[in-house]
Design a protein around this motif. Structure first.
Motif, PDB file in Angstrom:
ATOM      1  N   GLY A 101       1.059  -1.543   0.116  1.00  0.00           N
ATOM      2  CA  GLY A 101      -0.291   0.021  -0.151  1.00  0.00           C
ATOM      3  C   GLY A 101       0.785   1.266   0.007  1.00  0.00           C
TER       4      GLY A 101
ATOM      5  N   SER B 206       1.512   3.198  -2.195  1.00  0.00           N
ATOM      6  CA  SER B 206       1.305   3.949  -3.595  1.00  0.00           C
ATOM      7  C   SER B 206       0.477   4.805  -2.668  1.00  0.00           C
ATOM      8  CB  SER B 206       1.468   3.173  -5.064  1.00  0.00           C
ATOM      9  OG  SER B 206      -0.197   2.462  -4.121  1.00  0.00           O
ATOM     10  N   SER B 207       0.244   5.140  -1.506  1.00  0.00           N
ATOM     11  CA  SER B 207      -0.881   5.610  -1.622  1.00  0.00           C
ATOM     12  C   SER B 207      -1.123   5.917   0.335  1.00  0.00           C
ATOM     13  CB  SER B 207      -1.854   5.732  -2.133  1.00  0.00           C
ATOM     14  OG  SER B 207      -3.197   6.817  -1.973  1.00  0.00           O
TER      15      SER B 207
ATOM     16  N   ILE C 297      -1.578   5.756   4.182  1.00  0.00           N
ATOM     17  CA  ILE C 297      -1.083   5.205   5.205  1.00  0.00           C
ATOM     18  C   ILE C 297       0.195   4.878   4.398  1.00  0.00           C
ATOM     19  CG2 ILE C 297      -0.929   4.023   6.969  1.00  0.00           C
ATOM     20  CD1 ILE C 297      -4.492   4.384   7.048  1.00  0.00           C
TER      21      ILE C 297
ATOM     22  N   ARG D  71       0.339  -0.636  -6.874  1.00  0.00           N
ATOM     23  CA  ARG D  71       0.230  -0.807  -8.321  1.00  0.00           C
ATOM     24  C   ARG D  71       0.641  -0.118  -8.866  1.00  0.00           C
ATOM     25  NH1 ARG D  71      -5.944  -3.264  -7.185  1.00  0.00           N
ATOM     26  NH2 ARG D  71      -5.678  -0.663  -6.662  1.00  0.00           N
ATOM     27  N   ASN D  72       0.296   1.147  -8.429  1.00  0.00           N
ATOM     28  CA  ASN D  72       0.594   1.986  -9.528  1.00  0.00           C
ATOM     29  C   ASN D  72       1.553   2.948  -9.486  1.00  0.00           C
ATOM     30  OD1 ASN D  72       0.460   5.112 -10.277  1.00  0.00           O
ATOM     31  ND2 ASN D  72      -1.496   5.357  -9.828  1.00  0.00           N
TER      32      ASN D  72
ATOM     33  N   ASP E 288       0.143  -6.644  -8.276  1.00  0.00           N
ATOM     34  CA  ASP E 288      -0.822  -6.624  -7.864  1.00  0.00           C
ATOM     35  C   ASP E 288      -1.200  -7.662  -6.598  1.00  0.00           C
ATOM     36  OD1 ASP E 288      -4.171  -6.965  -6.932  1.00  0.00           O
ATOM     37  OD2 ASP E 288      -4.978  -6.174  -9.166  1.00  0.00           O
ATOM     38  N   LEU E 289      -1.396  -7.870  -5.708  1.00  0.00           N
ATOM     39  CA  LEU E 289      -1.224  -8.387  -4.469  1.00  0.00           C
ATOM     40  C   LEU E 289      -2.638  -9.337  -4.077  1.00  0.00           C
ATOM     41  CD1 LEU E 289       0.259  -6.164  -1.906  1.00  0.00           C
ATOM     42  CD2 LEU E 289       0.535  -7.705  -2.212  1.00  0.00           C
TER      43      LEU E 289
ATOM     44  N   GLY F 265      -0.162  -2.434   4.359  1.00  0.00           N
ATOM     45  CA  GLY F 265      -1.077  -1.248   4.530  1.00  0.00           C
ATOM     46  C   GLY F 265      -1.786  -0.973   3.081  1.00  0.00           C
TER      47      GLY F 265
ATOM     48  N   VAL G 186      -2.566  -2.876   8.956  1.00  0.00           N
ATOM     49  CA  VAL G 186      -3.187  -2.314   8.894  1.00  0.00           C
ATOM     50  C   VAL G 186      -4.666  -2.699   9.338  1.00  0.00           C
ATOM     51  CG1 VAL G 186      -4.039   0.430   8.488  1.00  0.00           C
ATOM     52  CG2 VAL G 186      -1.822  -0.798   8.376  1.00  0.00           C
TER      53      VAL G 186
ATOM     54  N   TYR H  31     -16.302  -4.754   5.115  1.00  0.00           N
ATOM     55  CA  TYR H  31     -15.389  -4.575   5.504  1.00  0.00           C
ATOM     56  C   TYR H  31     -14.903  -4.340   6.244  1.00  0.00           C
ATOM     57  CZ  TYR H  31     -11.588  -0.463   5.929  1.00  0.00           C
ATOM     58  OH  TYR H  31     -10.902  -0.039   6.141  1.00  0.00           O
TER      59      TYR H  31
ATOM     60  N   LYS I 293     -12.075  -7.135   7.654  1.00  0.00           N
ATOM     61  CA  LYS I 293     -11.277  -6.648   9.306  1.00  0.00           C
ATOM     62  C   LYS I 293     -11.063  -6.785  10.259  1.00  0.00           C
ATOM     63  CE  LYS I 293      -8.614  -3.400   6.558  1.00  0.00           C
ATOM     64  NZ  LYS I 293      -7.557  -3.547   6.083  1.00  0.00           N
TER      65      LYS I 293
ATOM     66  N   PRO J  74      -7.441   2.490  13.035  1.00  0.00           N
ATOM     67  CA  PRO J  74      -7.742   3.717  12.531  1.00  0.00           C
ATOM     68  C   PRO J  74      -9.180   4.545  12.369  1.00  0.00           C
ATOM     69  CG  PRO J  74      -6.040   3.003  10.498  1.00  0.00           C
ATOM     70  CD  PRO J  74      -6.513   2.137  11.977  1.00  0.00           C
ATOM     71  N   SER J  75      -9.833   5.591  13.277  1.00  0.00           N
ATOM     72  CA  SER J  75     -11.093   5.870  11.924  1.00  0.00           C
ATOM     73  C   SER J  75     -10.806   6.347  11.240  1.00  0.00           C
ATOM     74  CB  SER J  75     -11.784   6.604  13.645  1.00  0.00           C
ATOM     75  OG  SER J  75     -11.275   7.322  14.034  1.00  0.00           O
TER      76      SER J  75
ATOM     77  N   VAL K 119      -9.148   8.499   8.147  1.00  0.00           N
ATOM     78  CA  VAL K 119      -7.731   9.231   8.108  1.00  0.00           C
ATOM     79  C   VAL K 119      -7.834   9.725   6.011  1.00  0.00           C
ATOM     80  CG1 VAL K 119      -5.172   8.763   8.292  1.00  0.00           C
ATOM     81  CG2 VAL K 119      -6.999   7.123   9.302  1.00  0.00           C
TER      82      VAL K 119
ATOM     83  N   THR L 244      -7.089  10.202   3.230  1.00  0.00           N
ATOM     84  CA  THR L 244      -6.546   9.832   1.958  1.00  0.00           C
ATOM     85  C   THR L 244      -7.362   9.708   1.174  1.00  0.00           C
ATOM     86  OG1 THR L 244      -6.624   7.357   2.613  1.00  0.00           O
ATOM     87  CG2 THR L 244      -5.413   8.482   3.790  1.00  0.00           C
TER      88      THR L 244
HETATM   89  N1  LIG Z   1      -8.220   6.005   5.758  1.00  0.00           N
HETATM   90  C1  LIG Z   1      -9.061   5.722   5.931  1.00  0.00           C
HETATM   91  O1  LIG Z   1      -9.772   6.668   6.534  1.00  0.00           O
HETATM   92  C2  LIG Z   1      -8.493   4.040   6.752  1.00  0.00           C
HETATM   93  C3  LIG Z   1      -9.469   4.156   8.062  1.00  0.00           C
HETATM   94  C4  LIG Z   1      -9.136   2.864   8.815  1.00  0.00           C
HETATM   95  C5  LIG Z   1      -8.988   2.008   7.407  1.00  0.00           C
HETATM   96  N2  LIG Z   1      -7.628   1.796   6.812  1.00  0.00           N
HETATM   97  C6  LIG Z   1      -7.444   1.130   6.108  1.00  0.00           C
HETATM   98  O2  LIG Z   1      -6.169   1.488   6.007  1.00  0.00           O
HETATM   99  C7  LIG Z   1      -5.437   0.658   5.001  1.00  0.00           C
HETATM  100  C8  LIG Z   1      -4.323   1.762   4.067  1.00  0.00           C
HETATM  101  O3  LIG Z   1      -5.603   2.830   3.203  1.00  0.00           O
HETATM  102  P1  LIG Z   1      -5.393   4.158   2.533  1.00  0.00           P
HETATM  103  O4  LIG Z   1      -6.554   5.084   3.585  1.00  0.00           O
HETATM  104  O5  LIG Z   1      -4.255   4.124   2.972  1.00  0.00           O
HETATM  105  O6  LIG Z   1      -5.779   4.031   1.475  1.00  0.00           O
HETATM  106  P2  LIG Z   1      -5.759   4.271   0.227  1.00  0.00           P
HETATM  107  O7  LIG Z   1      -5.423   5.548   0.755  1.00  0.00           O
HETATM  108  O8  LIG Z   1      -6.496   3.963  -1.349  1.00  0.00           O
HETATM  109  O9  LIG Z   1      -4.544   3.176   0.204  1.00  0.00           O
HETATM  110  C9  LIG Z   1      -4.270   1.923  -0.605  1.00  0.00           C
HETATM  111  C10 LIG Z   1      -3.244   1.554  -0.893  1.00  0.00           C
HETATM  112  O10 LIG Z   1      -3.752   0.248  -1.052  1.00  0.00           O
HETATM  113  C11 LIG Z   1      -3.347  -0.345  -2.324  1.00  0.00           C
HETATM  114  N3  LIG Z   1      -3.772  -1.239  -3.007  1.00  0.00           N
HETATM  115  C12 LIG Z   1      -5.170  -1.837  -2.848  1.00  0.00           C
HETATM  116  N4  LIG Z   1      -5.473  -2.935  -3.219  1.00  0.00           N
HETATM  117  C13 LIG Z   1      -4.170  -3.526  -3.946  1.00  0.00           C
HETATM  118  C14 LIG Z   1      -3.700  -4.830  -4.814  1.00  0.00           C
HETATM  119  N5  LIG Z   1      -4.844  -5.757  -5.049  1.00  0.00           N
HETATM  120  N6  LIG Z   1      -2.248  -5.166  -4.332  1.00  0.00           N
HETATM  121  C15 LIG Z   1      -1.445  -4.352  -4.410  1.00  0.00           C
HETATM  122  N7  LIG Z   1      -1.942  -3.145  -3.485  1.00  0.00           N
HETATM  123  C16 LIG Z   1      -3.124  -2.615  -3.553  1.00  0.00           C
HETATM  124  C17 LIG Z   1      -2.882   0.381  -3.016  1.00  0.00           C
HETATM  125  O11 LIG Z   1      -2.336   0.374  -4.191  1.00  0.00           O
HETATM  126  P3  LIG Z   1      -2.364   0.756  -5.849  1.00  0.00           P
HETATM  127  O12 LIG Z   1      -3.161   2.539  -6.064  1.00  0.00           O
HETATM  128  O13 LIG Z   1      -1.140   1.397  -6.285  1.00  0.00           O
HETATM  129  O14 LIG Z   1      -3.381   0.502  -5.995  1.00  0.00           O
HETATM  130  C18 LIG Z   1      -2.796   1.385  -1.953  1.00  0.00           C
HETATM  131  O15 LIG Z   1      -1.496   2.009  -2.537  1.00  0.00           O
HETATM  132  C19 LIG Z   1      -5.917   0.404   4.491  1.00  0.00           C
HETATM  133  O16 LIG Z   1      -6.340  -1.175   4.353  1.00  0.00           O
HETATM  134  C20 LIG Z   1      -7.232   1.213   5.113  1.00  0.00           C
HETATM  135  O17 LIG Z   1      -8.565  -0.600   4.953  1.00  0.00           O
HETATM  136  C21 LIG Z   1      -8.016   3.633   6.281  1.00  0.00           C
END
Ligand SMILES: NC(=O)c1ccc[n+]([C@@H]2O[C@H](COP(=O)([O-])OP(=O)(O)OC[C@H]3O[C@@H](n4cnc5c(N)ncnc54)[C@H](OP(=O)(O)O)[C@@H]3O)[C@@H](O)[C@H]2O)c1
Lengths: 247, 76
Positions: free
Chosen positions: A15, A17-18, A20, A40-41, A64-65, A92, A143, A158, A162, A188-189, A191, A193
């Motif tokens: 994770g 590329s974006s 957390i 992936r990106n 792609d995981l 992540g 995460v 979801y 988790k 986290p709650s 975030v 992103t």
């Molecule tokens: N944001 C929130 O409010 C929040 C709250 C609680 C928990 N979380 C958790 O925190 C973690 C990180 O989320 P984020 O908010 O940082 O989201 P994000 O900015 O959308 O990042 C998600 C990351 O996951 C990667 N990813 C998704 N599917 C994938 C796959 N099939 N293979 C490889 N990589 C993959 C994406 O890669 P590409 O973009 O390169 O495809 C990206 O780097 C997640 O597990 C999410 O559930 C987030």
């Protein structure tokens, strides 16, 4: 308190590329560690290298995981053959859709479980092998989400993915304690992103977060601490970061 | 399955850097513990349909004794 790593301490960050994962990769790199950043990106991974404090210690792997989950342990081994043994793993990567029960569709449910549960399980399997990690002092952070404790409407799938992850991490941690390998979750709650949807940013939802929406580094700070030897007595835990009182 | 295949599988189950041989004494493997025994129980069931419990390991001393536990399903 000062947290420092050296470049012989290699961390896999998925994770990266974006959001957390990206922030965690940058932080680990800045603190001296070598990071193998997975996403992936390709363009976003390239940007990650450009933003890095030590680009020479930031390696990217486009993957792609969910493409071939059973072979993920083999994939982790191939990374070890390429870079050397690992000190840590941050899982992540994740996806999350707000969808009520009425709207769920089986293929999407599978996809969410593949990304949020099956892939981390098989990445962990790869990492946990004694021949892959550095043994005592090695650590993983997954995460998870506040949804794994108290799910809201629309988190039917979801939250399940988790909760499954957090529950499994506890079991893994017990299995690996003998080797000195630690495993923890952060939950986290909201975030700030790209994942955070409009629904979660709505005024109604905002009332639930007295401290507002967290920034990625509010989460990465804890992740990095848990990976460091400052947390050497901490394993099998799941830490809530809930902006002051959702849970 | 022949013995060599089993020895390779055992090396993976125990996550050993060194290969396993038939005469190795299991007590000398630092990887031989309750978790690896649990993995071996799952392996024997999945691979040979042989159901074992922890008790079965009580009299096991060497890798050859493990091969015996498979009840003739590991050939030469
Ligand atoms: N944001 C929130 O409010 C929040 C709250 C609680 C928990 N979380 C958790 O925190 C973690 C990180 O989320 P984020 O908010 O940082 O989201 P994000 O900015 O959308 O990042 C998600 C990351 O996951 C990667 N990813 C998704 N599917 C994938 C796959 N099939 N293979 C490889 N990589 C993959 C994406 O890669 P590409 O973009 O390169 O495809 C990206 O780097 C997640 O597990 C999410 O559930 C987030």
């Amino acid at each position: 308190m000062e947290i420092k790593f050296d470049k012989e301490q290699r961390f896999i960050v998925t994770g990266a590329s974006s959001g957390i994962g990206e922030n965690t990769a940058l932080m680990l790199n800045k603190l001296g560690a070598t990071v193998i950043a997975i996403g992936r990106n390709k363009e976003r991974l390239q940007m990650l290298v450009e933003q890095s404090y030590s680009p020479e210690n930031m390696f990217t792997e486009q993957k792609d995981l969910t493409e071939d989950i059973p072979s993920l342990p083999q994939y982790v081994k191939s990374l070890k053959d390429k870079y050397g043994k690992f000190q840590g793993l941050v899982y992540g990567a994740g996806i999350g859709k707000v969808e009520p029960l009425q709207m769920i569709q089986y293929p999407e449910v599978i996809k969410e479980f593949e990304t949020n549960y099956f892939a981390p399980l098989f990445m962990a399997k790869g990492f946990a092998d004694r021949r892959i990690n550095n043994g005592s002092g090695s650590a993983c952070v997954f995460v998870s989400s506040i949804a794994s404790f108290c799910s809201d409407k629309g988190h039917v799938v979801y939250a399940g993915s988790k909760a499954a992850l957090s529950a499994s991490v506890k079991s893994m941690a017990k299995e690996l304690a003998k080797n000195g390998v630690r495993m923890n979750c952060v939950s986290p709650s909201a975030v700030n992103t790209p994942m955070l949807d409009e629904h979660s940013r709505s005024e109604e939802q905002m009332k639930k977060y007295p401290f507002g929406i967290a920034e990625t580094e509010d989460v990465s700070n804890l992740i990095v601490y848990l990976l460091s030897d400052k947390a050497k007595f901490i394993s099998a835990q799941n830490y809530i970061i809930d902006s002051g009182g959702v849970s | 399955m022949n013995k060599q295949q089993f020895l390779n599988d055992l090396e993976d189950i125990l996550q050993r850097e060194e290969p396993c041989t038939e005469n190795d004494n299991l007590d000398e493997y630092e990887e031989w513990d309750s978790l690896s025994q649990m993995s071996l129980i799952a392996y024997m069931d999945r691979t040979f349909g042989v159901k074992l419990g922890f008790d079965n390991f009580e009299n096991v001393k060497t890798v050859a004794d493990l091969i015996e536990l498979a009840g003739g399903k590991i050939g030469d």
